[in-house]
Motif scaffolding. Structure first.
Motif, PDB file in Angstrom:
ATOM      1  N   ILE A 216      43.597  38.415  52.075  1.00  0.00           N
ATOM      2  CA  ILE A 216      44.214  39.157  53.177  1.00  0.00           C
ATOM      3  C   ILE A 216      45.245  40.144  52.626  1.00  0.00           C
ATOM      4  O   ILE A 216      46.109  39.782  51.836  1.00  0.00           O
ATOM      5  N   HIS A 217      45.098  41.396  53.019  1.00  0.00           N
ATOM      6  CA  HIS A 217      46.093  42.427  52.734  1.00  0.00           C
ATOM      7  C   HIS A 217      46.632  42.918  54.071  1.00  0.00           C
ATOM      8  O   HIS A 217      46.073  42.621  55.114  1.00  0.00           O
ATOM      9  N   SER A 218      47.718  43.671  54.022  1.00  0.00           N
ATOM     10  CA  SER A 218      48.236  44.213  55.268  1.00  0.00           C
ATOM     11  C   SER A 218      48.631  45.665  55.066  1.00  0.00           C
ATOM     12  O   SER A 218      49.381  46.002  54.162  1.00  0.00           O
ATOM     13  N   VAL A 251      52.094  50.708  52.329  1.00  0.00           N
ATOM     14  CA  VAL A 251      52.547  49.531  51.604  1.00  0.00           C
ATOM     15  C   VAL A 251      51.679  48.334  52.004  1.00  0.00           C
ATOM     16  O   VAL A 251      51.406  48.140  53.172  1.00  0.00           O
ATOM     17  N   CYS A 252      51.240  47.540  51.005  1.00  0.00           N
ATOM     18  CA  CYS A 252      50.584  46.275  51.340  1.00  0.00           C
ATOM     19  C   CYS A 252      51.715  45.285  51.623  1.00  0.00           C
ATOM     20  O   CYS A 252      52.574  45.042  50.787  1.00  0.00           O
ATOM     21  N   THR A 253      51.702  44.714  52.815  1.00  0.00           N
ATOM     22  CA  THR A 253      52.812  43.858  53.200  1.00  0.00           C
ATOM     23  C   THR A 253      52.380  42.411  53.458  1.00  0.00           C
ATOM     24  O   THR A 253      52.943  41.705  54.264  1.00  0.00           O
ATOM     25  N   GLU A 254      51.313  42.010  52.726  1.00  0.00           N
ATOM     26  CA  GLU A 254      50.895  40.607  52.756  1.00  0.00           C
ATOM     27  C   GLU A 254      50.767  40.186  51.295  1.00  0.00           C
ATOM     28  O   GLU A 254      49.934  40.746  50.573  1.00  0.00           O
ATOM     29  N   LEU A 255      51.575  39.232  50.874  1.00  0.00           N
ATOM     30  CA  LEU A 255      51.554  38.791  49.470  1.00  0.00           C
ATOM     31  C   LEU A 255      50.123  38.444  49.071  1.00  0.00           C
ATOM     32  O   LEU A 255      49.547  37.490  49.576  1.00  0.00           O
ATOM     33  N   CYS A 256      49.521  39.283  48.182  1.00  0.00           N
ATOM     34  CA  CYS A 256      48.087  39.164  47.958  1.00  0.00           C
ATOM     35  C   CYS A 256      47.740  38.856  46.511  1.00  0.00           C
ATOM     36  O   CYS A 256      46.581  38.872  46.134  1.00  0.00           O
ATOM     37  N   GLY A 257      48.745  38.571  45.678  1.00  0.00           N
ATOM     38  CA  GLY A 257      48.450  38.238  44.296  1.00  0.00           C
ATOM     39  C   GLY A 257      49.523  38.781  43.369  1.00  0.00           C
ATOM     40  O   GLY A 257      50.545  39.306  43.818  1.00  0.00           O
ATOM     41  N   TYR A 259      49.936  41.363  41.452  1.00  0.00           N
ATOM     42  CA  TYR A 259      50.376  42.757  41.445  1.00  0.00           C
ATOM     43  C   TYR A 259      50.522  43.308  42.859  1.00  0.00           C
ATOM     44  O   TYR A 259      50.419  44.509  43.085  1.00  0.00           O
ATOM     45  N   HIS A 260      50.761  42.383  43.813  1.00  0.00           N
ATOM     46  CA  HIS A 260      50.932  42.774  45.224  1.00  0.00           C
ATOM     47  C   HIS A 260      51.966  43.891  45.363  1.00  0.00           C
ATOM     48  O   HIS A 260      51.772  44.838  46.127  1.00  0.00           O
ATOM     49  N   GLY A 261      53.054  43.781  44.594  1.00  0.00           N
ATOM     50  CA  GLY A 261      54.140  44.757  44.700  1.00  0.00           C
ATOM     51  C   GLY A 261      53.722  46.165  44.320  1.00  0.00           C
ATOM     52  O   GLY A 261      54.360  47.136  44.722  1.00  0.00           O
ATOM     53  N   SER A 262      52.635  46.276  43.539  1.00  0.00           N
ATOM     54  CA  SER A 262      52.206  47.607  43.121  1.00  0.00           C
ATOM     55  C   SER A 262      51.072  48.124  44.002  1.00  0.00           C
ATOM     56  O   SER A 262      50.530  49.193  43.767  1.00  0.00           O
ATOM     57  N   MET A 263      50.720  47.367  45.042  1.00  0.00           N
ATOM     58  CA  MET A 263      49.622  47.789  45.921  1.00  0.00           C
ATOM     59  C   MET A 263      50.155  48.790  46.941  1.00  0.00           C
ATOM     60  O   MET A 263      50.411  48.468  48.089  1.00  0.00           O
ATOM     61  N   ARG A 264      50.355  50.003  46.458  1.00  0.00           N
ATOM     62  CA  ARG A 264      50.929  51.052  47.294  1.00  0.00           C
ATOM     63  C   ARG A 264      50.078  52.295  47.207  1.00  0.00           C
ATOM     64  O   ARG A 264      49.425  52.550  46.192  1.00  0.00           O
TER      65      ARG A 264
END
Ligand SMILES: [Cu+2]
Length: 319
Positions: A216-218, A251-257, A259-264
């Motif tokens: 799940i991503h957001s 911004v991906c706002t669902e902790l997805c793994g 490198y979630h923080g770089s999912m922009r």
């Protein structure tokens, strides 16, 4: 010396705190710029909450400070305070007020969500399938897709649908958005263009069809005040109208793994003319890429769209 009655002081304090809280509610500048039709609705609600929170904060903290000074232990005072216990009217009063506030905010939030298109994301009343139930012989109409390629069968029923102005209409632009660890891919089914960032014309009614290939991503654009999950196996949608030309973060706002923080990524809102030229440019780039596919190319020479094209094809999310 004559004292000013406490009730009068309380009244004056109440008026001042109300005026101050209303001012803070409109001038807090806690939110980024508004760049979508939906943003003012969310901000109106947020401002009411900030107003109430400010009033509560000032009343509670102010009372503590006043009492700290007023009822401090004087020099030589060794007595106990008066034993006060229980006050039914007071307890009813401070239970009733939060109840009314919470119920009011609840009703207001449902109203905002509904005006944003969150309660009937599929626009259920207007889909051809429903018309087909009512009118015998119109079943064929239900199977025909409209110009946008959206049919009742592939129109996601979860997410944010058409706003009040767009009810019953199909979107001007449909973009398929795929979330994956750790990137967003944007595919334009009408023109075959694939990109690593979202480009939309200002003022257009845009529908994003969201999917995920793994977890799940957001999908969140703070300046649009909109957020929608991308869920593996369950298509979702997000409809919006961008109101200001500019570039805003996605911004991906669902902790997805890891490198979630770089999912922009970013969404670029163009004027309609700029958007058309972006689309044309990328269409040409895509065609060139198809020609070059057999030849080894240096990835550094490729645009994002060109670089992603073969991967998108392999994953089956392209057209
Ligand atoms: Cu993610």
């Amino acid at each position: 010396m004559q004292q000013i009655p406490v009730s009068l002081l309380t009244l004056v304090a109440g008026v001042l705190i109300t005026l101050f809280s209303l001012w803070v509610g409109q001038h807090h500048s806690l939110l980024p710029m508004q760049a979508s039709e939906q943003a003012p609705l969310v901000d109106g609600f947020f401002n009411v909450m900030v107003t109430i929170a400010t009033a509560l904060f000032v009343v509670v903290e102010g009372t503590i400070l006043i009492f700290l000074v007023m009822f401090r232990r004087r020099k030589g005072d060794e007595t106990d305070g008066p034993p006060i216990e229980g006050n039914l009217p007071l307890e009813v009063f401070w239970t009733a007020i939060p109840t009314i506030i919470v119920l009011g905010l609840g009703i207001y939030s449902v109203d905002v969500y509904s005006r944003m298109g969150g309660l009937e994301p599929g626009g259920h009343n207007h889909t051809p399938v429903h018309v087909a139930h009512q009118m015998p012989g119109s079943a064929i109409a239900a199977t025909l897709s409209d110009a946008s390629g959206i049919t009742p069968a592939n129109d996601p029923n979860i997410g944010i649908g058409a706003g009040a102005k767009e009810q019953g209409k199909t979107a001007d632009l449909v973009v398929d958005v795929t979330g994956m660890q750790f990137a967003w891919i944007f595919n334009y089914p009408d023109s075959g263009v694939t990109a690593g960032e979202l480009h939309v014309p200002v003022g257009a009614d845009v529908q994003l069809n969201l999917a995920s290939t793994d977890v799940i991503h957001s999908f969140w654009v703070p300046q649009f005040r909109l957020k929608q999950d991308a869920i593996p196996g369950i298509p979702t949608k997000l409809r919006f109208v961008a109101t200001k030309v500019g570039t805003y973060p996605v911004v991906c706002t669902e902790l997805c793994g890891g490198y979630h923080g770089s999912m922009r990524s970013q969404v670029v809102v163009h004027t309609p003319e700029e958007y058309e030229s972006w689309l044309t440019e990328n269409r040409i780039a895509q065609q060139q890429q198809e020609l070059k596919q057999a030849v080894a190319v240096n990835p550094a020479d490729l645009s994002v769209s060109e670089f992603l094209a073969p991967y998108v094809q392999k994953m089956g999310i392209g057209k």
